[in-house]
Design a protein around this motif. Structure first.
Motif, PDB file in Angstrom:
ATOM      1  N   GLY A 105       0.797  -1.219   0.000  1.00  0.00           N
ATOM      2  CA  GLY A 105       0.000   0.000   0.000  1.00  0.00           C
ATOM      3  C   GLY A 105       0.832   1.272   0.000  1.00  0.00           C
ATOM      4  N   ILE A 106       2.090   1.190  -0.454  1.00  0.00           N
ATOM      5  CA  ILE A 106       2.965   2.359  -0.531  1.00  0.00           C
ATOM      6  C   ILE A 106       2.802   3.017  -1.897  1.00  0.00           C
ATOM      7  CG2 ILE A 106       5.376   3.138  -0.497  1.00  0.00           C
ATOM      8  CD1 ILE A 106       5.947   0.658   1.307  1.00  0.00           C
ATOM      9  N   GLU A 107       2.676   4.310  -1.918  1.00  0.00           N
ATOM     10  CA  GLU A 107       2.457   5.025  -3.173  1.00  0.00           C
ATOM     11  C   GLU A 107       3.674   4.947  -4.085  1.00  0.00           C
ATOM     12  OE1 GLU A 107       1.057   9.448  -4.840  1.00  0.00           O
ATOM     13  OE2 GLU A 107       1.406   9.120  -2.691  1.00  0.00           O
ATOM     14  N   VAL A 108       3.420   4.694  -5.352  1.00  0.00           N
ATOM     15  CA  VAL A 108       4.466   4.664  -6.377  1.00  0.00           C
ATOM     16  C   VAL A 108       4.066   5.616  -7.498  1.00  0.00           C
ATOM     17  CG1 VAL A 108       5.724   3.257  -8.063  1.00  0.00           C
ATOM     18  CG2 VAL A 108       5.052   2.264  -5.863  1.00  0.00           C
ATOM     19  N   GLU A 109       5.003   6.439  -7.927  1.00  0.00           N
ATOM     20  CA  GLU A 109       4.747   7.325  -9.070  1.00  0.00           C
ATOM     21  C   GLU A 109       5.902   7.204 -10.050  1.00  0.00           C
ATOM     22  OE1 GLU A 109       3.707  11.958 -10.237  1.00  0.00           O
ATOM     23  OE2 GLU A 109       3.792  11.342  -8.134  1.00  0.00           O
ATOM     24  N   THR A 110       5.564   6.884 -11.299  1.00  0.00           N
ATOM     25  CA  THR A 110       6.573   6.770 -12.341  1.00  0.00           C
ATOM     26  C   THR A 110       6.537   8.005 -13.217  1.00  0.00           C
ATOM     27  OG1 THR A 110       6.374   4.367 -12.346  1.00  0.00           O
ATOM     28  CG2 THR A 110       7.413   5.370 -14.258  1.00  0.00           C
ATOM     29  N   LEU A 111       7.660   8.677 -13.331  1.00  0.00           N
ATOM     30  CA  LEU A 111       7.740   9.860 -14.176  1.00  0.00           C
ATOM     31  C   LEU A 111       7.879   9.441 -15.645  1.00  0.00           C
ATOM     32  CD1 LEU A 111       8.361  11.018 -11.347  1.00  0.00           C
ATOM     33  CD2 LEU A 111      10.017  12.542 -12.435  1.00  0.00           C
ATOM     34  N   PRO A 112       7.261  10.170 -16.561  1.00  0.00           N
ATOM     35  CA  PRO A 112       7.474   9.885 -17.988  1.00  0.00           C
ATOM     36  C   PRO A 112       8.878  10.327 -18.377  1.00  0.00           C
ATOM     37  CG  PRO A 112       6.146  11.856 -17.738  1.00  0.00           C
ATOM     38  CD  PRO A 112       6.334  11.291 -16.355  1.00  0.00           C
ATOM     39  N   GLY A 113       9.431   9.631 -19.347  1.00  0.00           N
ATOM     40  CA  GLY A 113      10.776  10.017 -19.762  1.00  0.00           C
ATOM     41  C   GLY A 113      11.396   9.045 -20.729  1.00  0.00           C
ATOM     42  N   ALA A 114      12.696   9.059 -20.780  1.00  0.00           N
ATOM     43  CA  ALA A 114      13.450   8.343 -21.818  1.00  0.00           C
ATOM     44  C   ALA A 114      13.308   6.834 -21.711  1.00  0.00           C
ATOM     45  CB  ALA A 114      14.929   8.716 -21.719  1.00  0.00           C
ATOM     46  N   THR A 115      13.209   6.207 -22.875  1.00  0.00           N
ATOM     47  CA  THR A 115      13.319   4.761 -23.017  1.00  0.00           C
ATOM     48  C   THR A 115      13.786   4.496 -24.438  1.00  0.00           C
ATOM     49  OG1 THR A 115      12.200   2.650 -22.690  1.00  0.00           O
ATOM     50  CG2 THR A 115      10.928   4.388 -23.734  1.00  0.00           C
ATOM     51  N   ALA A 116      14.580   3.456 -24.638  1.00  0.00           N
ATOM     52  CA  ALA A 116      15.231   3.266 -25.932  1.00  0.00           C
ATOM     53  C   ALA A 116      14.303   2.747 -27.013  1.00  0.00           C
ATOM     54  CB  ALA A 116      16.424   2.316 -25.776  1.00  0.00           C
ATOM     55  N   PHE A 117      13.347   1.869 -26.642  1.00  0.00           N
ATOM     56  CA  PHE A 117      12.621   1.170 -27.698  1.00  0.00           C
ATOM     57  C   PHE A 117      11.604   2.038 -28.447  1.00  0.00           C
ATOM     58  CE2 PHE A 117       9.640   0.181 -24.192  1.00  0.00           C
ATOM     59  CZ  PHE A 117       8.413   0.367 -24.814  1.00  0.00           C
ATOM     60  N   VAL A 118      11.068   3.068 -27.810  1.00  0.00           N
ATOM     61  CA  VAL A 118      10.056   3.894 -28.494  1.00  0.00           C
ATOM     62  C   VAL A 118      10.667   4.670 -29.666  1.00  0.00           C
ATOM     63  CG1 VAL A 118       8.422   5.787 -28.259  1.00  0.00           C
ATOM     64  CG2 VAL A 118       8.517   4.011 -26.507  1.00  0.00           C
ATOM     65  N   PRO A 119      11.758   5.422 -29.473  1.00  0.00           N
ATOM     66  CA  PRO A 119      12.336   6.102 -30.640  1.00  0.00           C
ATOM     67  C   PRO A 119      12.854   5.131 -31.697  1.00  0.00           C
ATOM     68  CG  PRO A 119      13.712   6.400 -28.688  1.00  0.00           C
ATOM     69  CD  PRO A 119      12.428   5.817 -28.217  1.00  0.00           C
ATOM     70  N   ALA A 120      13.364   3.965 -31.275  1.00  0.00           N
ATOM     71  CA  ALA A 120      13.842   2.972 -32.243  1.00  0.00           C
ATOM     72  C   ALA A 120      12.682   2.464 -33.099  1.00  0.00           C
ATOM     73  CB  ALA A 120      14.512   1.805 -31.521  1.00  0.00           C
ATOM     74  N   LEU A 121      11.546   2.205 -32.481  1.00  0.00           N
ATOM     75  CA  LEU A 121      10.364   1.731 -33.197  1.00  0.00           C
ATOM     76  C   LEU A 121       9.883   2.767 -34.203  1.00  0.00           C
ATOM     77  CD1 LEU A 121       7.918  -0.166 -33.649  1.00  0.00           C
ATOM     78  CD2 LEU A 121       6.850   0.924 -31.647  1.00  0.00           C
ATOM     79  N   VAL A 122       9.717   3.988 -33.750  1.00  0.00           N
ATOM     80  CA  VAL A 122       9.202   5.046 -34.632  1.00  0.00           C
ATOM     81  C   VAL A 122      10.195   5.321 -35.761  1.00  0.00           C
ATOM     82  CG1 VAL A 122       8.480   7.456 -34.733  1.00  0.00           C
ATOM     83  CG2 VAL A 122       7.847   6.056 -32.761  1.00  0.00           C
ATOM     84  N   ASN A 123      11.482   5.294 -35.435  1.00  0.00           N
ATOM     85  CA  ASN A 123      12.522   5.596 -36.422  1.00  0.00           C
ATOM     86  C   ASN A 123      12.653   4.508 -37.482  1.00  0.00           C
ATOM     87  OD1 ASN A 123      14.285   7.867 -36.771  1.00  0.00           O
ATOM     88  ND2 ASN A 123      16.011   6.473 -36.572  1.00  0.00           N
TER      89      ASN A 123
END
Length: 255
Positions: A105-123
């Motif tokens: 029950g501990i709060e977790v928040e993930t910030l949006p940001g860099a990841t390698a596979f998204v630009p590789a896929l689009v590119n």
């Protein structure tokens, strides 16, 4: 005392300018930063003037350190988790800690940001409205089985790979999926020597056999094209029968 909070913070996969102001703020204001490799993360922290204490948290010690970290969070600490590059838990440590926080029950928040596979896929120029992210294939046991399971996958597939195994993996993909399958190899995303090579798997094998790859690698492979189907006319039998009858009637009339 209220429970603390875990922030999962993406860090640049190459260019440090990709770090978001919010990520810097969260790292500065946290009580502790958990880093996959403190030596690697120290470069980022020094660049942005972040002086928050760091502690190692990686795949070799995460089971042992987990209880202590949960205890700190339950005691009210705000902790940030980073990996060497990109978003934690995407082929990096982070899943175990995130899951245990959810269970407690501990709060977790993930910030949006860099990841390698998204630009590789689009590119890559390959279809990207739907895709499958495979990460690293099993190095030995289960590798052939997984590739065989993927050979008829209709969606674009994304793999992470090391430069040492790139040619071997491309050859295996070509053997299982066909040498003429379209693919893309993207390396050193967001860095100075970022390159994208597109072509068939056979062409990519030939290129990288003659040009050794360096740096972080993402392989994007096209899904299997739908098999051609023959349209069946369920009324064909009746059409042919009527055609034959009409021809017979015409012949009778001539006689």
């Amino acid at each position: 005392m209220a429970a603390g909070k875990l922030y999962i913070v993406p860090t640049p996969v190459g260019n440090l300018d990709d770090m978001t102001p919010r990520a810097v703020k969260v790292l500065m204001e946290s009580h502790l930063i958990l880093a996959e490799d403190t030596r690697t993360s120290a470069v980022i922290m020094k660049h942005f003037g972040i002086e928050t204490p760091m502690r190692s948290h990686h795949k070799f010690n995460e089971h042992e350190t987990l209880p202590g970290i949960i205890g700190m969070l339950e005691g009210g600490s705000v902790i940030a988790l980073v990996s060497d590059a990109g978003t934690p838990a995407i082929s990096d440590p982070g899943f175990l800690l995130s899951r245990e926080c959810r269970r407690k029950g501990i709060e977790v928040e993930t910030l949006p940001g860099a990841t390698a596979f998204v630009p590789a896929l689009v590119n890559s120029g390959l279809p990207c409205e739907r895709f499958i992210f495979e990460g690293f294939l099993p190095p030995k046991k289960g590798r052939a089985t997984r590739l065989d399971e993927l050979k008829d996958q209709p969606l674009t597939m994304i793999f992470y790979e090391s430069p040492m195994r790139l040619v071997k993996t491309l050859k295996q993909l070509a053997e299982v999926m066909g040498a003429d399958r379209e693919a893309s190899v993207v390396r050193e995303i967001s860095k100075l020597h970022n390159t994208t090579h597109n072509g068939t798997l056979a062409q990519l094998v030939e290129h990288f056999e003659n040009n050794a790859a360096r740096g972080e690698i993402v392989i994007v492979v096209a899904g299997r094209e739908p098999k051609a189907t023959v349209k069946i006319d369920k009324y064909a039998h009746f059409k042919n029968k009527n055609k034959t009858n009409n021809e017979n009637n015409y012949n009778n009339e001539e006689d």
